[in-house]
Design a protein around this motif. Structure first.
Motif, PDB file in Angstrom:
ATOM      1  N   ALA A 181      45.670  26.077  40.710  1.00 42.47           N
ATOM      2  CA  ALA A 181      45.579  27.451  40.192  1.00 42.47           C
ATOM      3  C   ALA A 181      46.925  28.142  40.344  1.00 42.47           C
ATOM      4  N   ARG A 182      47.632  27.826  41.396  1.00 38.53           N
ATOM      5  CA  ARG A 182      48.964  28.423  41.616  1.00 38.53           C
ATOM      6  C   ARG A 182      49.931  28.029  40.497  1.00 38.53           C
TER       7      ARG A 182
ATOM      8  N   ASP B 117      49.981  37.098  29.781  1.00 36.59           N
ATOM      9  CA  ASP B 117      48.835  37.463  30.608  1.00 36.59           C
ATOM     10  C   ASP B 117      47.538  37.290  29.826  1.00 36.59           C
TER      11      ASP B 117
ATOM     12  N   ARG C 150      52.114  31.241  33.806  1.00 39.04           N
ATOM     13  CA  ARG C 150      51.744  32.460  33.087  1.00 39.04           C
ATOM     14  C   ARG C 150      52.734  33.577  33.396  1.00 39.04           C
ATOM     15  N   ASN C 151      53.114  33.718  34.649  1.00 43.23           N
ATOM     16  CA  ASN C 151      54.067  34.758  35.028  1.00 43.23           C
ATOM     17  C   ASN C 151      55.458  34.481  34.479  1.00 43.23           C
TER      18      ASN C 151
ATOM     19  N   LEU D 233      49.113  27.337  37.392  1.00 40.41           N
ATOM     20  CA  LEU D 233      48.723  28.105  36.210  1.00 40.41           C
ATOM     21  C   LEU D 233      49.260  29.534  36.295  1.00 40.41           C
ATOM     22  N   ASP D 234      49.151  30.143  37.468  1.00 40.13           N
ATOM     23  CA  ASP D 234      49.656  31.506  37.653  1.00 40.13           C
ATOM     24  C   ASP D 234      51.173  31.564  37.503  1.00 40.13           C
TER      25      ASP D 234
ATOM     26  N   ARG E 268      39.864  26.742  36.236  1.00 39.86           N
ATOM     27  CA  ARG E 268      40.663  27.508  35.272  1.00 39.86           C
ATOM     28  C   ARG E 268      41.384  26.567  34.334  1.00 39.86           C
TER      29      ARG E 268
ATOM     30  N   GLU F 124      42.590  23.007  36.315  1.00 40.92           N
ATOM     31  CA  GLU F 124      42.892  22.801  37.733  1.00 40.92           C
ATOM     32  C   GLU F 124      42.354  21.433  38.130  1.00 40.92           C
TER      33      GLU F 124
ATOM     34  N   TYR G 149      44.146  32.012  30.343  1.00 40.34           N
ATOM     35  CA  TYR G 149      44.558  31.422  31.614  1.00 40.34           C
ATOM     36  C   TYR G 149      43.592  31.765  32.738  1.00 40.34           C
ATOM     37  N   LYS G 150      42.759  32.748  32.522  1.00 37.84           N
ATOM     38  CA  LYS G 150      41.852  33.207  33.563  1.00 37.84           C
ATOM     39  C   LYS G 150      40.433  32.700  33.362  1.00 37.84           C
TER      40      LYS G 150
END
Length: 126
Positions: free
Chosen positions: A5-6, A18, A12-13, A8-9, A31, A81, A22-23
Motif C-alpha cells: 500500500a505504501r 489523487d 500516487r503522490n 501505491l501511495d 488496493r 497490493e 488508487y483508493k
C-alpha cells in the motif's frame, strides 16, 4: 518485488494523481493501481543500474531521450497490493557519436510470473 500500500501511495503522490482508483479495493480488500504504475516503477528500478556505470557512476550525466511501453496481451491489467513484480533488462543497442553515447535497454516486466509488458528506454550519456 512485492507491491505494498505504501508503494501505491508513493506513486500516487509522486505523479500528483489523487484519483479514486488508487483508493478502491478489490473484492479481497486489496488496493489497486493501473499497470502504468508498475511500468514506471520497473523502468526506474533498472535505469540506474543499467546506465550508471557508463555515466561515471553519476546519474546526473544521463539524459533521457525516449521511452516506450508495449503491453502484452489484450486485457486491461491492474496491480494490487501483494502482487509480485519483476523486471529483466538487456541492452539492445549502443551507439557512440560526438555528442555522447546512446544506449537502448529493453526490459520485460512480469506480474506474478506472467510477462505483461516490454519497456524500451533510451538514454544519452555525456
Amino acid at each position: 518485488y512485492t507491491l505494498t500500500a505504501r508503494d501505491l501511495d508513493a506513486f500516487r503522490n509522486a505523479v500528483g494523481d489523487d484519483a479514486q482508483a488508487y483508493k478502491v479495493a478489490d473484492a479481497n480488500g486489496k488496493r489497486m493501481a493501473p499497470l502504468s504504475m508498475i511500468a514506471r516503477m520497473g523502468a526506474e528500478a533498472w535505469t540506474a543500474s543499467a546506465f550508471a556505470p557508463v555515466a561515471g557512476g553519476n546519474p546526473v550525466n544521463l539524459r533521457h531521450v525516449r521511452d516506450q511501453v508495449r503491453y502484452l496481451g489484450n486485457r486491461e491489467v491492474w496491480v494490487r497490493e501483494g502482487d509480485v513484480v519483476d523486471t529483466r533488462a538487456v541492452i539492445v543497442a549502443e551507439n557512440t557519436n560526438e555528442t555522447g553515447r546512446l544506449r537502448t535497454v529493453r526490459a520485460t516486466l512480469t506480474l506474478n510470473g506472467e510477462a505483461i509488458a516490454e519497456i524500451t528506454i533510451e538514454f544519452m550519456t555525456l
